[in-house]
Design an enzyme around this catalytic site. Structure first.
Site, PDB file in Angstrom:
ATOM      1  CE  LYS A  45      -2.975  -2.731   2.875  1.00  0.00           C
ATOM      2  NZ  LYS A  45      -3.385  -2.923   4.247  1.00  0.00           N
ATOM      3  N   GLY A  59       1.325   6.601   0.105  1.00  0.00           N
ATOM      4  CA  GLY A  59       0.704   5.493   0.816  1.00  0.00           C
ATOM      5  C   GLY A  59      -0.790   5.713   0.797  1.00  0.00           C
ATOM      6  CB  SER A 138      -8.418   0.446  10.523  1.00  0.00           C
ATOM      7  OG  SER A 138      -7.356  -0.400  10.135  1.00  0.00           O
TER       8      SER A 138
END
Length: 186
Positions: A45, A59, A138
């Protein structure tokens, strides 16, 4: 047919950017989850893009396809404004906010050219983080808190990013310790 509100949704991703000592490190974990299930543990990512030889590290958190669409758009903006990351980021955020197709994209980006670092959101935000640390995803708040605690230590940007990501992985069930780390200098 299942309604989208019943769909468990993709979760995952913690991305951190740390600027210290003339370098920026952007690190991301590799976990992709669907509901309570880990779908993949080795996703990448964090990526380098180099339109016209102007190198940028990005990112992303959110939908992978959406993030790749945004990265392609950012690359196009950078080609149109060589060496001007801030201008390209603002132009991308404007398009993202006003274009009916782009408005549906669900992702966030942290981008850096080694001198500047920005968080770009679909709400039209281009944020230059305070304290030279930014985090999304998250587990972003856990990584952000850890990096903020370490930013004044003797650790360099790479060590801070890796330590912060390890702490986030220990706390957030949607974050793993399989890192992609890219460093870019001014």
């Amino acid at each position: 047919m299942t309604e989208t509100s019943d769909f468990p949704g993709w979760h995952g991703t913690t991305i951190i950017g740390v600027k210290k000592g003339g370098a920026v490190v952007i690190a991301g974990d590799g976990q992709v989850s669907l509901g309570q299930t880990v779908i993949k543990g080795t996703a990448r990512k964090v990526r380098r893009i180099a339109p016209g030889g102007y190198e940028v590290v990005a990112g992303f958190a959110g939908s992978t396809a959406d993030a790749f669409t945004l990265l392609e758009r950012l690359e196009t903006k950078l080609e149109a404004t060589p060496g001007q990351l801030q201008r390209a980021a603002v132009e991308l955020a404007k398009d993202w906010r006003t274009d009916k197709y782009l408005q549906k994209l669900e992702a966030m980006l942290i981008v850096s050219d080694g001198a500047q670092m920005y968080v770009i959101t679909g709400a039209g935000d281009v944020l230059e983080p305070e304290h030279d640390v930014a985090a999304i995803g998250s587990g972003g708040n856990y990584a952000l808190a850890a990096a903020r605690a370490l930013i004044d230590s003797d650790k360099d940007a790479d060590e801070i990013a890796r330590t912060a990501m390890a702490i986030a992985a220990d706390i957030c069930v949607y974050t793993n310790g399989n890192l992609t780390v890219e460093k870019i200098s001014q």
